[in-house]
Design an enzyme around this catalytic site. Structure first.
Site, PDB file in Angstrom:
ATOM      1  N   GLU A  80      16.789  34.732 -12.748  1.00 48.71           N
ATOM      2  CA  GLU A  80      16.239  34.856 -14.089  1.00 48.71           C
ATOM      3  C   GLU A  80      15.299  33.734 -14.480  1.00 48.71           C
ATOM      4  O   GLU A  80      14.542  33.866 -15.443  1.00 48.71           O
ATOM      5  CB  GLU A  80      17.397  34.991 -15.074  1.00 48.71           C
ATOM      6  CG  GLU A  80      18.133  36.308 -14.817  1.00 48.71           C
ATOM      7  CD  GLU A  80      19.527  36.349 -15.372  1.00 48.71           C
ATOM      8  OE1 GLU A  80      20.056  35.282 -15.699  1.00 48.71           O
ATOM      9  OE2 GLU A  80      20.096  37.446 -15.472  1.00 48.71           O
ATOM     10  N   GLN A 126      26.860  47.061 -14.058  1.00 53.71           N
ATOM     11  CA  GLN A 126      26.727  45.719 -13.500  1.00 53.71           C
ATOM     12  C   GLN A 126      28.067  44.989 -13.511  1.00 53.71           C
ATOM     13  O   GLN A 126      28.155  43.873 -13.016  1.00 53.71           O
ATOM     14  CB  GLN A 126      25.702  44.910 -14.312  1.00 53.71           C
ATOM     15  CG  GLN A 126      24.283  45.410 -14.173  1.00 53.71           C
ATOM     16  CD  GLN A 126      23.288  44.652 -15.024  1.00 53.71           C
ATOM     17  OE1 GLN A 126      22.576  45.258 -15.810  1.00 53.71           O
ATOM     18  NE2 GLN A 126      23.202  43.334 -14.875  1.00 53.71           N
ATOM     19  N   ARG A 174      16.926  40.317 -17.963  1.00 55.76           N
ATOM     20  CA  ARG A 174      16.851  39.370 -16.851  1.00 55.76           C
ATOM     21  C   ARG A 174      16.916  37.944 -17.389  1.00 55.76           C
ATOM     22  O   ARG A 174      16.001  37.150 -17.194  1.00 55.76           O
ATOM     23  CB  ARG A 174      15.559  39.600 -16.086  1.00 55.76           C
ATOM     24  CG  ARG A 174      15.592  38.994 -14.702  1.00 55.76           C
ATOM     25  CD  ARG A 174      14.441  39.502 -13.884  1.00 55.76           C
ATOM     26  NE  ARG A 174      14.538  38.968 -12.538  1.00 55.76           N
ATOM     27  CZ  ARG A 174      14.019  39.558 -11.486  1.00 55.76           C
ATOM     28  NH1 ARG A 174      13.383  40.686 -11.600  1.00 55.76           N
ATOM     29  NH2 ARG A 174      14.138  39.014 -10.289  1.00 55.76           N
ATOM     30  N   CYS A 175      17.987  37.639 -18.092  1.00 59.61           N
ATOM     31  CA  CYS A 175      18.052  36.361 -18.809  1.00 59.61           C
ATOM     32  C   CYS A 175      19.495  36.029 -19.074  1.00 59.61           C
ATOM     33  O   CYS A 175      20.304  36.898 -19.350  1.00 59.61           O
ATOM     34  CB  CYS A 175      17.289  36.516 -20.120  1.00 59.61           C
ATOM     35  SG  CYS A 175      17.910  35.612 -21.513  1.00 59.61           S
TER      36      CYS A 175
END
Lengths: 166, 781, 291
Positions: free
Chosen positions: B735, B218, B365-366
């Site tokens: 998110e 990522q 996802r935060c």
């Protein structure tokens, strides 16, 4: 172990190969035939990223040996498009934003194709049940359902046009 | 071209990346096949904590197709047995003497193909002497606890202590408070489990002396820098390519040992090396999220005005602190936990602790622990409402930061950029028919049925981050864009962030389309190749739109300013006489006299004013002035089956506000996906270890990802409150739903049981957990 | 995850399979749907040296009523069972069962025979077959024999099948009038094994008394379980809700579940009661509608 000869028709083309009996169908497709559209997402027959049609039925190609499909027909995502024309399911996934990272998408579409071949007008509940062997981590499924509904409409329209002799 | 629609900001443009994906023509790491490529597979520890007495690779080496078996001792000679983590800790690549978590990498087999490699992994003989595992941070902090990290100077399992807010003021408020509620909350270990696992193809070319690594990353630029520092290879001799990524969610931010071993192997064997995890390895050994033990207290007046928040956290970081937080924030952005509520003071303390569990503390996802923060405050507000006998909606309206208070300085030091919390909640309540639902609930309760309504009104914090506070390993958290307009008016955009499904190739093209008036179909977006893309910190924590999105807009505006000079030259007017309107430079007062960007682009190469540099391109490295603060109001309705404890989600409405929306179709898709992961964390997912530290949830048979059947048909709505400091007013959205959904669900389940005296249930809310409560309260069927 | 090395032979007849099984003994595994076996091979939990693929044996996928018996060939796929109109109309309990096994893709390959022959107490068909008093037909070197389902499940992953025998057919008595069956499963998500599940088959007399009761339970003991006491309590009784609750309680008491990620043992026992009760109610409704 001794390799065994197999002959398999994949996306309409017949291939002959010698394979180890333990070779998984998904590895045969990806590594022998270089058809990398079929993906691998788990080890437990859970995720469905590897779904292909074997003699028309959607199966998880990580849980089938390549030797088992000797003499059979396989359809993968690469075989969906016909003569430059997207399959309605492919079109539906694009139109309705039925994919994000794209990793589960080929398997999901293959399941959808088989569903619509059997049931041209599925309800949302029927769609959700039919795709419950395919995991998607990105979309939350809402748009996948819409994509399959789109394809169903499109395929029904196509059929009625055909039936009407236009 | 000019006649075509621009399809700029706000248009639901179909995704440009989809044609390859729907044809099975994406290129994920495992799809890469190079001549002579070898395959790597990893031997892993069956113990959570053990001394390695002996590793015998001879049987494995003798097997057909096996090229090499690499151990920690060999790596140590190359000074590669350890590597730095993104949090400034260090982590074993391969162990030389001991293992500190179950499924830790112990040795690596290199073979001609994955079948031979898998066979050889089983033939590597390792003799272990088991040591006592340390499986929770409270045990780890006991004085007689076994030391997880004897390599450190500090001889305890305590890693760091971190505080935010005003302790003295907060303590005073609690001392004087009319009402105090307190609760322990545990947010368990979970795993992002992207459907694509992690892996790489590392290829060292001895002729060019260049190392190319295709990696599930990522953050390819940051990883290139880390690789350069670890291996000593100059950075221009390393090229990291993130091809198509099959989901990231935070799990592809860390550098995993497998990447480093594969890199070592290609340098050694001068052949391409492929390493792809299987799912069990992914779940067992890759970075986890959460694992926060929280004690929270709210102080309030008797009429329900919140005055202060006090939180203590013990954070389990596993055996190495390999979280991916900004350097100055070892607990991430957890201190945003005062949430959407105006209060006088807050004080947060977090202690990081080592245990013999896999390393990590990445997001799921935060945005850096904001899920933990939101869960804490959203649960505590409901608990306070229960204490005071207030409606959970009413207590929220009473305590919201009001629209006129923005920019709002929070008690822990954040400056919220913009928001309108009451409007979002109002919209949610009206859309779902809150009053009617409450009436129905009362009727059902009278019949003995269990129905609950849960609300969550969260504030998210994304877009890390401004260079004065945000860096990873010292690299400031700016992001970047380069835009080049070709003579015919077609465009290439290169960005420093990296899509894993978010649709950057489409949305970033839309930004440029909007700013330059060029149809989106003539704009290509490239990313993920460190040889061509500008340096950036990558995509996670919903930072792409706030940072690289801003960079793209600013770079496009630089191009527009140069284009103004060319347009003036072509129209033979002064630049000041031109205005940018309807996607063209037009002469003020004579709008028909205009030049489109296509005409200007051609002139930039063929007929530019004397003294002006030819060409039409620009770049921007954008250092955001602040973070952005998306928010939302979620309402969830559940029914509980008294015979099984099953929670059935009847309805879930998400009202999100992420500022300006670039592509509403993509934003909605992001919300659906985030809600599903939030629901999964609330109801299904948990990483579980037995008393020996063996992971029990190492496959998708036991780590439970929701299917289409468990997932409800999400309903969404929106309000739009632009960010005042972002060039487009956009805030980021990926998110928010993962953060907002769990407390809405928990609040709904607790609401269904609150009349029985239930105040809190830790996630995941499994049927077994609920049923036990039903039994205790005497309402089980 | 990669299966270990293995030999493979595709057989064309039951006899050919039996001959091979006799030669190879326990080294060989029969490959039917493969949906349990192949994952076990990938995890090296199963390492057979030989796979005997029976999928090409013709005529082993029948679903037909013959002489008062429903005959299911060993190679009937779960998805075929699920879609069979005969099954849907006359054997709703089998339809209930087929549609909750694993997931739809797995069901396209998984077979009814394999679901039984695997001997896994977590599989769904065993409970149903116990409730229906099925017979399992096996062919060995000495010919064919019929094994009552009560004798079929011996231990976890162990059945009465001998290493040289092939399961060829399942026989289920055709349901009499006023009979009804149901299978009710509670799982954490699609694809999971049951936390608890119950298969129930009831026959009523003209007066509405229960004359026959079968109750099978899934994943609640070391092997598939028949709730004998619960069945007995129902016999000769008029079916009141109170009676059904009592029988469900007895069924729950008969279970011996282990605590695991699906929940503690006492929870599973409670869910067993709920599942049995719900299956009893549905079976009763169907029996009453079938008068």
């Amino acid at each position: 172990m001794e390799p065994l000869p197999i002959q398999v028709t994949v996306n309409g083309r017949t291939y002959s190969a010698e394979v180890e009996p333990r070779l998984l169908l998904v590895h045969f497709l990806r590594e022998v035939l270089n058809l990398t559209g079929t993906h691998i997402g788990c080890d437990t027959t859970s995720c469905g990223a590897c779904t292909v049609l074997w003699n028309g039925r959607p199966v998880k190609s990580c849980t089938v040996l390549a030797v088992q499909v000797d003499g059979g027909e396989i359809l993968t995502v690469e075989g969906l498009e016909g003569e430059g024309q997207l399959h309605p399911v492919q079109e539906g996934f694009w139109e309705e934003h039925g994919l994000q990272c794209g990793f589960c998408t080929p398997g999901m579409m293959m399941t959808a194709v088989a569903l619509l071949n059997e049931n041209p007008d599925p309800t949302e509940e029927e769609i959700r049940k039919a795709i419950s062997g395919n995991l998607c981590r990105c979309t939350g499924y809402v748009n996948i359902v819409k994509a399959i509904q789109y394809a169903a409409r499109k395929m029904r329209e196509g059929m009625s046009v055909h039936a009407g002799g236009v | 071209m000019a006649a075509r629609a621009v399809h700029g900001i706000g248009v639901p443009v179909k995704r440009k990346e989809d044609p390859r994906f729907i044809r099975g023509k994406g290129t994920y790491v495992d799809d890469i096949k190079l001549p002579g490529m070898l395959v790597m597979d990893i031997v892993r520890s069956p113990y959570a904590h053990a001394r390695i007495k002996r590793i015998d690779v001879s049987k494995a080496l003798a097997m057909p197709g096996v090229i090499d078996v690499i151990t920690g001792e060999e790596l140590a000679k190359a000074n590669l047995a350890w590597m730095p983590t993104l949090m400034g800790d260090r982590q074993m690549v391969l162990p030389t003497d001991r293992v500190v978590y179950y499924a830790q990498e112990v040795a690596a087999v290199i073979a001609t193909d994955r079948y031979r490699a898998a066979d050889a992994v089983l033939a590597v003989e390792v003799e272990y002497e088991p040591l006592p595992p340390v499986l929770n941070p409270f045990d780890a902090l006991k004085p007689d606890a076994p030391l997880v990290r004897p390599d450190r100077e500090q001889k305890s399992n305590h890693i760091w202590h971190w505080e935010a807010g005003d302790k003295e003021k907060t303590d005073r408020i609690f001392h004087e408070a009319e009402v105090v509620v307190a609760q322990d909350l545990y947010i368990p270990r979970i795993h992002v489990a992207s459907i694509e696992t992690c892996g790489c193809v590392a290829n060292y070319d001895p002729v060019t002396d260049k190392l190319t690594i295709w990696m599930t990353s990522q953050a390819p630029h940051a990883h290139r820098t880390v690789f350069s520092l670890v291996t000593g290879i100059p950075e221009h001799k390393i090229r990291i390519i993130s091809p198509d990524i099959g989901g990231g969610f935070g799990g592809k931010v860390p550098v995993y040992p497998g990447y480093v071993i594969a890199t070592y192997a290609t340098l050694k064997h001068k052949k391409p090396i492929k390493w792809i995890e299987d799912r069990s390895e992914n779940l067992q050994a890759d970075s986890f999220a959460r694992d926060y033990h929280i004690h929270a207290e709210l102080a309030a007046t008797r009429d329900g005005k919140i005055r202060g928040l006090r939180v203590r956290v013990v954070a389990d970081h596993g055996a190495f602190d390999a979280a991916a937080n900004p350097s100055r924030f070892p607990a991430g952005l957890f201190s945003v936990c005062t949430g959407s509520y105006d209060m006088q003071a807050a004080h947060i303390q977090v202690d990081g602790v080592y245990t013999t569990k896999p390393p990590g503390g990445v997001a799921y996802r935060c945005s850096f622990r904001v899920t933990e923060a939101v869960h804490t405050i959203e649960r505590m507000v409901d608990i306070l409402a229960d204490e005071l006998g207030m409606d959970p909606a009413e207590i929220r309206f009473k305590n919201f930061v009001q629209p006129h208070q923005f920019p709002y300085k929070s008690p822990t030091g954040w400056e919220y950029d913009s928001g309108n919390y009451p409007a979002a909640l109002q919209k949610a309540l009206e859309t779902i028919g809150y009053q009617e639902l409450r009436r129905e609930q009362a009727e059902r309760r009278a019949r003995g049925e269990l129905m609950g309504i849960g609300i969550s009104t969260f504030t998210e914090i994304v877009g890390a981050g401004p260079s004065h506070t945000f860096d990873i390993l010292g690299i400031k958290m700016f992001d970047s864009a380069e835009i080049r307009v070709h003579p015919t008016g077609a465009v290439i955009v290169r960005i420093g962030v990296q899509t894993q499904g978010q649709g950057h190739e489409t949305t970033f093209a839309q930004i440029v389309a909007e700013e330059l008036g060029i149809p989106v179909e003539y704009i290509t977006v490239e990313h993920g190749d460190t040889d061509t893309a500008p340096y950036g910190l990558g995509t996670y924590a919903s930072r792409s739109t706030p940072t690289a999105g801003a960079a793209t807009a600013v770079a496009a505006r630089k191009i527009r300013e140069k284009a103004r000079l060319i347009a003036a030259h072509l129209l033979e007017v002064s630049p000041d006489d031109l205005e940018w309107k309807d996607y063209a430079f037009r002469v003020k007062g004579a709008p028909d006299r205009h030049k489109t960007m296509q005409e200007i682009a051609f002139a930039a190469y063929t007929n530019f004013p004397l003294g002006l540099e030819p060409g039409l391109e620009a770049e921007c490295y954008y250092d955001p002035p602040n973070l952005t603060f998306p928010f939302g109001a979620y309402v969830c309705v559940v029914d509980i089956d008294r015979g099984t404890g099953q929670v059935k989600i009847r309805e879930f409405l998400a009202v999100d506000d992420c500022g300006t929306i670039i592509n509403p179709m993509i934003v909605e898709g992001q919300i659906h996906g985030g809600l599903t992961m939030g629901m999964a964390a609330a109801l299904l997912e948990e990483i579980v270890y037995d008393e020996n530290g063996t992971m029990l949830t190492g496959t998708f048979m036991d780590y439970l990802l929701p299917t289409a059947v468990e997932t409800p048909h999400w309903k969404t709505a929106k309000t739009i409150t632009p960010s005042p400091h972002h060039p487009l007013g956009a805030k980021g959205v990926g998110e928010s739903p993962t953060i907002g959904a769990p407390p809405a669900l928990v609040n709904a389940v607790v609401d269904a049981l609150s009349h029985l005296g239930v105040r809190h249930i830790d996630i995941p809310i499994t049927p077994a957990k609920v049923y036990r409560i039903l039994q205790e309260k005497g309402v089980a069927e | 995850m990669i299966p270990g090395p293995v030999r493979y032979r595709r057989v064309r007849s039951v006899d050919e399979a039996v001959v091979l099984l006799s030669q190879l003994g326990t080294d060989a595994k029969v490959l039917s749907g493969g949906q349990s076996l192949i994952p076990m091979m990938k995890f090296r939990l199963a390492e057979p040296s030989y796979l005997i693929d029976i999928n090409a044996i013709p005529g082993l996928d029948f679903i037909e009523e013959r002489g008062g018996v429903l005959c299911l060939g060993a190679l009937v796929r779960e998805s075929t069972l699920e879609r069979s109109m005969l099954v849907r109309q006359r054997y709703p309990i089998l339809h209930d069962t087929a549609e909750v096994i694993a997931d739809p893709l797995v069901r396209n390959l998984a077979t009814v025979g394999g679901n039984l022959a695997h001997g896994d107490p977590a599989n769904d068909h065993p409970a149903t077959m116990l409730a229906l008093r099925a017979q399992v037909v096996a062919r060995g070197p000495n010919g064919e024999r019929s094994i009552p389902i009560d004798d079929f499940f011996v231990d976890t992953f162990v059945t009465a099948l001998q290493p040289d025998e092939l399961l060829t057919e399942i026989r289920i008595p055709v349901p009499p009038p006023r009979s009804g069956g149901a299978y009710v499963k509670f799982e954490r998500k699609v694809g999971d094994y049951a936390i608890a599940a119950a298969g129930v088959f009831l026959v009523l007399d003209e007066a509405g008394r229960i004359t026959q009761a079968g109750i099978g339970l899934t994943n609640l003991s070391y092997k598939p379980l028949r709730a004998v006491d619960a069945e007995r309590a129902l016999l000769g009784q008029y079916a009141s809700d109170e009676l059904l609750r009592y029988a469900a309680e007895l069924a729950a008491q008969a279970t011996d579940p282990v605590s695991d990620l699906r929940g503690p043992a006492d929870y599973k026992r409670a869910v067993a009661r709920t599942m049995t009760l719900r299956a009893l109610r549905r079976a009763l409704e169907r029996a009453q509608a079938n008068a």
